[in-house]
Each structure stands twice: as C-alpha cells, then as structure tokens.
Enzyme design. Structure first.
Site, mmCIF file in Angstrom:
data_model
loop_
_atom_site.group_PDB
_atom_site.id
_atom_site.type_symbol
_atom_site.label_atom_id
_atom_site.label_comp_id
_atom_site.label_asym_id
_atom_site.label_seq_id
_atom_site.Cartn_x
_atom_site.Cartn_y
_atom_site.Cartn_z
ATOM 1 N N HIS A 120 -43.697 1.359 0.674
ATOM 2 C CA HIS A 120 -44.100 2.679 1.167
ATOM 3 C C HIS A 120 -45.292 2.491 2.098
ATOM 4 O O HIS A 120 -46.101 1.581 1.893
ATOM 5 C CB HIS A 120 -44.499 3.584 -0.019
ATOM 6 C CG HIS A 120 -44.709 5.010 0.382
ATOM 7 N ND1 HIS A 120 -45.898 5.465 0.909
ATOM 8 C CD2 HIS A 120 -43.865 6.080 0.353
ATOM 9 C CE1 HIS A 120 -45.774 6.764 1.176
ATOM 10 N NE2 HIS A 120 -44.545 7.155 0.852
ATOM 11 N N ASP A 146 -39.706 13.070 -1.434
ATOM 12 C CA ASP A 146 -41.094 12.747 -1.097
ATOM 13 C C ASP A 146 -42.056 13.730 -1.771
ATOM 14 O O ASP A 146 -43.104 14.077 -1.237
ATOM 15 C CB ASP A 146 -41.346 12.709 0.416
ATOM 16 C CG ASP A 146 -42.353 11.632 0.811
ATOM 17 O OD1 ASP A 146 -43.043 11.108 -0.083
ATOM 18 O OD2 ASP A 146 -42.455 11.314 2.009
HETATM 19 C C1 1WB Z 1 -47.243 10.826 2.038
HETATM 20 C C2 1WB Z 1 -47.753 11.829 2.773
HETATM 21 C C3 1WB Z 1 -48.031 10.057 1.217
HETATM 22 C C4 1WB Z 1 -49.089 12.095 2.701
HETATM 23 C C5 1WB Z 1 -49.378 10.293 1.107
HETATM 24 O O1 1WB Z 1 -50.077 9.487 0.266
HETATM 25 C C6 1WB Z 1 -49.914 11.326 1.878
HETATM 26 C C7 1WB Z 1 -45.818 10.551 2.177
HETATM 27 C C8 1WB Z 1 -51.396 9.723 -0.013
HETATM 28 O O2 1WB Z 1 -45.155 11.209 2.986
HETATM 29 O O3 1WB Z 1 -45.311 9.672 1.510
HETATM 30 C C9 1WB Z 1 -49.594 13.144 3.549
HETATM 31 O O4 1WB Z 1 -50.762 13.109 3.821
HETATM 32 O O5 1WB Z 1 -48.825 14.010 3.961
HETATM 33 MN MN MN Z 2 -43.464 9.077 1.273
#
Ligand code: 1WB
Ligand code: MN
Length: 346
Positions: free
Chosen positions: A182, A305
């Site tokens: 990821h 997600d």
């Molecule tokens: C994701 C999106 C992951 C955000 C995150 O981890 C933050 C994702 C802290 O899409 O996997 C975000 O900021 O939208």
């Molecule tokens: Mn994601």
C-alpha cells in the site's frame, strides 16, 4: 452470504489505539516530511491545520463492531480484508515497530477469530528489522492464521528491491501468501512538487510513490529470485498496467545500453506473473474494463478503501458496472478467495 455474489472488500484499513497513540507521539516530532503532514492531520487534530481533522478517519479505523460491521450488513458486504493502516509501523524505531506489529497482529487475529465469516487479516511486520520481520511473518501465518502481509511502500526512503529486504520477499514466497504493498507518503526527495494543492497524499503522491516502487521491483530483476511471490497493489494498480507497453519497451532499451540489469522476463511478463490489483478508490467503469482486458479477470479484485473512501458508492458502483456475472463473481470475491486463501462461504 445473502447476495448473488460473495462481496469481499480487499483493502480495508484498520488500527488499534496503541498504534494510534504512537502515531500521535510521532506526529509531534520535528520535521515536515509528507508523512508527518498526513499523520498530524489524522492523529493530532489540534496541531494539524491541514484540513484532515475535519475528516475524522481515526474513529473509523479503530472501530470494528460499532460502525464497520453494521455498515457491512446494511450494504451486503460479506467480508473485509483488514490491514493496519498506512504507514503501518514503518515510521517508528525498530524495537517499537516490532512490538506494535506483534500487538496489532494479535488483535487482528482476535477480530478474525471472533467474526470468521466477516474478516480476514493481513499481518504487519517491521521492515526496519528484516530478521524479526520474517519471524513475525511466520508467526502471523502459522500461529495466528492471517492471510497475507501488508507493507506500506518505502521504509526510511528505501524500497523492497534493496537486498536488505529480500528476506521479507523470500518469507512471503515460502509461506505462500501475498504481500499487499500500500502507498504511504512519498519519500523525502519526491516531496517538493507535491506540497501544493493537496497533491501529496491519495490524490497523486501515493500513486506516484507506489508506481515508482513497483517499477523499481520489476526493473531490479529481484523477481527472478522469487518467481512465485504474489504482490497485490491497490488503487486500480496505481496505473502501472496502463504504462506497461512503454515501461517494457524502454526497459528493454535500458538493458541493451547497460542502464538496467538483464532480467529473465520482460517488465510486462513480471507484472502478469507476480502482481494482482485491486480497485480501491477508483470507481471508474472504463479503468476497470481496461484492467480486466489487460490483466485478465483473475487478477482484479474489488476493494472499498474504508474508511478513506465511502462504502456505499463503492458497492453501488460494483453492483452496476457492466460485467458478466462470471467475471463479476471473480472480481467481487472469487479472486480474493484464491489469492488470500479465504475459505469458501458456508
Ligand atoms: C488512504 C487515503 C490512506 C488517505 C491514508 O492513510 C490516507 C488510502 C493514512 O486511500 O489508502 C487520505 O488521506 O485520503
Ligand atoms: Mn488505500
């Protein structure tokens, strides 16, 4: 299973209060890396001033039964594949990271044991300490019964093609479980141009960071050592498969002139052999159609997600996207059963 298709959402973020507390502590360290920017917003709302505090992802992350399960019930989501949210334990010092990865894996296994038909989990580990990381990976599968691994892109700006991390790749291959990679915020040297207009995180920076990571892995030739390793990438393949023709052509040229190591397979062949993708955060009929045509119906999995992406439209999109029932059954759940070794629905 109630609906026509078994619906397994494959990239669903989760956390525990202990990791969240350590993230909050980390967020107060000096510096302005893109990770810190993000982490301050999610875990230390008062300090943030970047708008993230308005979104309150944290309560969605640490919850299972109050909000997540009822929402899954309401929308007919049969199962979520859970993993500790980005950047996992990868911002912590090695000892803290190893401890918290183990604790998170214990808790994750508890959730999965309590709701075996609703959740499976991907084990965390600390790449900062590859030896202990491998031990934790073995424990995660053999003792805790988890279904794969989660690594959040770079660790201290180093990528998985670096030989120090090969033991992690070797362990995943030997345990016959996939590594989900990821994104996390782009490493420091990428940061400058991403600082304006909110480009840093999920809008653009994550994809750029992850695309680079995937292309590094393929171009390095490291997959010649681990031919059976399965790597899953989200966000509709981070668009890497859109570029495969060009990546393959230019890599071949690079190999010819000595800018890149000789590899047993072409870049396209590595992608087809070693990777599968999920749809997380890209609810686009045309991108899905392209992905299935390019990679085959066996290599694309549905994901929401959660909690970064609202669940309801993710389900509504998959319900109505024009695919045959046979293909939709694979994308909605069948491929996840195979790739993550999830037992068939009772
Ligand atoms: C994701 C999106 C992951 C955000 C995150 O981890 C933050 C994702 C802290 O899409 O996997 C975000 O900021 O939208
Ligand atoms: Mn994601």
């Amino acid at each position: 299973m109630a609906g026509k298709f078994r619906k397994i959402a494959t990239e669903e973020a989760w956390s525990i209060p202990e990791v969240a507390a350590e993230m909050a502590k980390t967020s107060r360290y000096p510096g302005n890396s893109l990770d810190l920017l993000l982490v301050r917003g999610v875990y230390d709302a008062e300090k943030a001033g970047n708008g993230y505090s308005k979104l309150d992802f944290l309560s969605g992350l640490v919850d299972v039964e109050e909000r997540r399960l009822p929402e899954m019930d309401r929308l007919g989501v049969d199962m979520q594949v859970l993993a500790l949210t980005a950047p996992g334990v990868q911002m912590f010092d090695a000892d803290t990271a190893c401890e918290l990865a183990s604790l998170a894996n214990d808790r994750l296994a508890e959730v999965c044991r309590k709701h075996p038909s609703r959740f499976v989990g991907l084990a965390s580990m600390a790449p900062q300490s590859p030896k202990r990381g491998v031990k934790e990976m073995e424990r995660g599968i053999r003792e805790l019964g988890l279904n794969g691994f989660m690594i959040n892109s770079h660790t201290n700006s180093e990528y998985l093609d670096n030989p120090k991390y090969w033991p992690l790749l070797e362990a995943a291959e030997a345990l016959d479980r996939p590594i989900y990679i990821h994104p996390r915020a782009a490493s420091d040297l990428f940061a400058g141009p991403l600082r304006d207009y909110g480009l840093d995180a999920a809008m653009w920076g994550y994809g750029m960071e992850m695309g680079t990571h995937v292309v590094r892995i393929m171009a390095s030739g490291v997959l010649d050592r681990f031919p059976k390793l399965k790597i899953v990438i989200g966000h509709m393949g981070e668009a890497v498969h859109f570029w495969l023709w060009r990546i393959t052509f230019m890599n071949s040229r690079n190999q010819t002139v000595g800018r890149s190591p000789k590899t047993q397979l072409t870049m396209t062949e590595y992608f087809m052999r070693n990777f599968a993708i999920t749809t997380s955060g890209v609810e686009d009929d045309l991108a899905l159609e392209y992905s299935i045509k390019k990679l085959g119906a066996d290599n694309v999995m549905w994901a929401i997600d959660y909690p970064y992406q609202p669940s309801e439209p993710a389900v509504a999109w998959m319900d109505k996207t024009p695919l045959s029932d046979e293909v939709k059954a694979k994308v909605y759940g069948g491929n996840a059963e195979r790739i993550f070794h999830i037992p068939p629905a009772k």
